[in-house]
Motif scaffolding. Structure first.
Motif, short mmCIF file in Angstrom:
data_model
loop_
_atom_site.label_atom_id
_atom_site.label_comp_id
_atom_site.label_asym_id
_atom_site.label_seq_id
_atom_site.Cartn_x
_atom_site.Cartn_y
_atom_site.Cartn_z
N ARG A 21 3.29 5.80 -5.66
CA ARG A 21 3.03 5.84 -7.11
C ARG A 21 1.78 6.64 -7.44
NH1 ARG A 21 4.37 -0.16 -7.10
NH2 ARG A 21 2.16 -0.37 -6.63
N HIS A 22 1.19 7.26 -6.40
CA HIS A 22 -0.05 8.05 -6.56
C HIS A 22 -1.21 7.20 -7.07
CE1 HIS A 22 2.43 11.54 -5.81
NE2 HIS A 22 3.25 11.13 -6.77
N GLU A 23 -1.20 5.92 -6.72
CA GLU A 23 -2.33 5.05 -7.09
C GLU A 23 -3.43 5.10 -6.04
OE1 GLU A 23 -1.46 1.08 -9.11
OE2 GLU A 23 0.32 1.37 -7.86
N LEU A 24 -3.10 5.59 -4.86
CA LEU A 24 -4.01 5.48 -3.72
C LEU A 24 -3.81 6.68 -2.81
CD1 LEU A 24 -5.90 3.06 -3.19
CD2 LEU A 24 -4.16 2.16 -1.62
N ASP A 46 -6.20 3.08 5.04
CA ASP A 46 -5.82 2.16 6.12
C ASP A 46 -5.30 0.87 5.46
OD1 ASP A 46 -5.78 0.13 8.06
OD2 ASP A 46 -7.46 0.99 9.16
N ALA A 47 -3.96 0.75 5.43
CA ALA A 47 -3.34 -0.37 4.71
C ALA A 47 -3.77 -1.72 5.29
CB ALA A 47 -1.81 -0.23 4.76
N GLY A 48 -3.85 -1.80 6.59
CA GLY A 48 -4.24 -3.06 7.22
C GLY A 48 -5.64 -3.48 6.83
N ALA A 49 -6.54 -2.51 6.76
CA ALA A 49 -7.92 -2.83 6.37
C ALA A 49 -7.97 -3.31 4.92
CB ALA A 49 -8.82 -1.60 6.55
N VAL A 60 0.83 -1.19 0.00
CA VAL A 60 0.00 0.00 0.00
C VAL A 60 0.88 1.26 0.00
CG1 VAL A 60 -1.81 1.24 1.24
CG2 VAL A 60 -1.83 -1.27 1.17
N ALA A 61 1.97 1.20 0.77
CA ALA A 61 2.88 2.35 0.79
C ALA A 61 3.45 2.62 -0.60
CB ALA A 61 4.00 2.10 1.80
#
Lengths: 219, 219
Positions: free
Chosen positions: B160-163, B168-171, B154-155
């Protein structure tokens, strides 16, 4: 923190996806119900590997030879108890909007496992499925019926033009509750109030993005 | 039918979320590894309620008194075996895109439970958590570490500006695999090839819709 845990207008108020809860009313033979109750109590007290025919006989008042004749063995008793759990009149929430319905379904599911006493029997069924093929088949059948009943929520949403008619209703309703069961029975993480809404909203966002659309020409 | 089951460039090729698999290499004491292997074999053969200290002693070649002294009891043996399963060098897929990473994670997870031999130990751990509080705690810890490792996907997507960075990466990573575990261990429905992609795509759609965003001012 939504403050809007929706009380459904139809069906029993809790445990829509919690096999093993007592069904309301009913006209089946007292024996079958007594045996079912003994099986549930035994599962809660001892779990599936600890459940015995002797226990069921003692707690149901039904003689062992009758149990063996009518149910064959412990797996048969277990499967019948699960079958009975699915023979209720439960219908899914009907709040007037798809988001409301899905959130209500998620909250009902989470709530049904929050109370340890209420959660014990359904949890025991899920655990038993790891040890018994017939329990696994009965659990599979229970959920197949439950999710089929949930599909009306999606049909209503389509008729209200909230959702594309190609949406795979079964996939959507399963997506709503999956993250809750995952925390409860796989990662063993605590349930939090916000998780039910988030699970419903995530499934809804995916549906609106077309992820659950069935192909135009199904095989 | 995607034809693009992604082979990750880093880490072992399978079982990222399947506790109980053998870890590669390692420098821990031979005794600990032998005991762990015996515990896994016993879980596969007998399940948790059927596993005994005698079995572990016989199959590990380690004396019972040593087992009791170092691990206390069966629950201690089980928890240590799960701890060891988490002590590998696994890193999540890195395919260059978030969708690719999430789909690869979903496929790896589904694949790890497709082979009965490979699935037996992780399944036994999940089953054991129904019967043992320490097994449940060890499983919880295993998944906490696994999902923490997944957060780098997720980071990278954020960089990469995708998200949105509030995601919340864990979710998100839990949402990817929840529907797969739900089918495998709750509804007991067959795994299908398309389900891994769909689970990943659903989680991604929800993330893009902001469902997994953390509040601007976390409490």
């Amino acid at each position: 923190m939504t403050g809007q845990r929706v009380a459904p207008e139809t069906g029993p108020p809790a445990s829509p996806l919690a096999p093993g809860t007592r069904r309301p009313g009913g006209r089946t033979a007292r024996t079958r119900a007594a045996v079912r109750d003994a099986v549930l109590t035994g599962l809660v007290e001892h779990g599936y590997p600890g459940l015995t025919i002797d226990y069921v006989a003692e707690h149901s008042g039904v003689h062992k030879t009758t149990l063996y004749r009518r149910w064959g063995n412990l797996e048969g008793l277990l499967a019948d108890a699960l079958d009975m759990a699915g023979e209720d009149s439960w219908t899914p929430p009907d709040t007037g909007s798809l988001q409301g319905d899905l959130r209500a379904l998620a909250h009902m599911t989470a709530a049904s496992f929050e109370d340890p006493a209420a959660a014990a029997a359904p949890t025991a069924f899920i655990a038993a499925a790891f040890h018994s093929e017939r329990a696994a088949e009965a659990l599979n059948a229970f959920y197949a019926v439950r999710f089929a009943r949930c599909e009306v929520m999606v049909a209503r949403a389509v008729s209200r033009h909230e959702l594309d008619r190609r949406t795979d209703a079964g996939a959507l309703v399963r997506a709503v509750v999956s993250p809750l069961f995952f925390r409860l029975f796989i990662t063993r993480e605590p349930m939090e109030e916000k998780l039910a809404d988030r699970a419903a909203d995530a499934a809804l966002a995916a549906a609106r993005a077309g992820v659950f659309d069935t192909p135009a020409e199904p095989a």
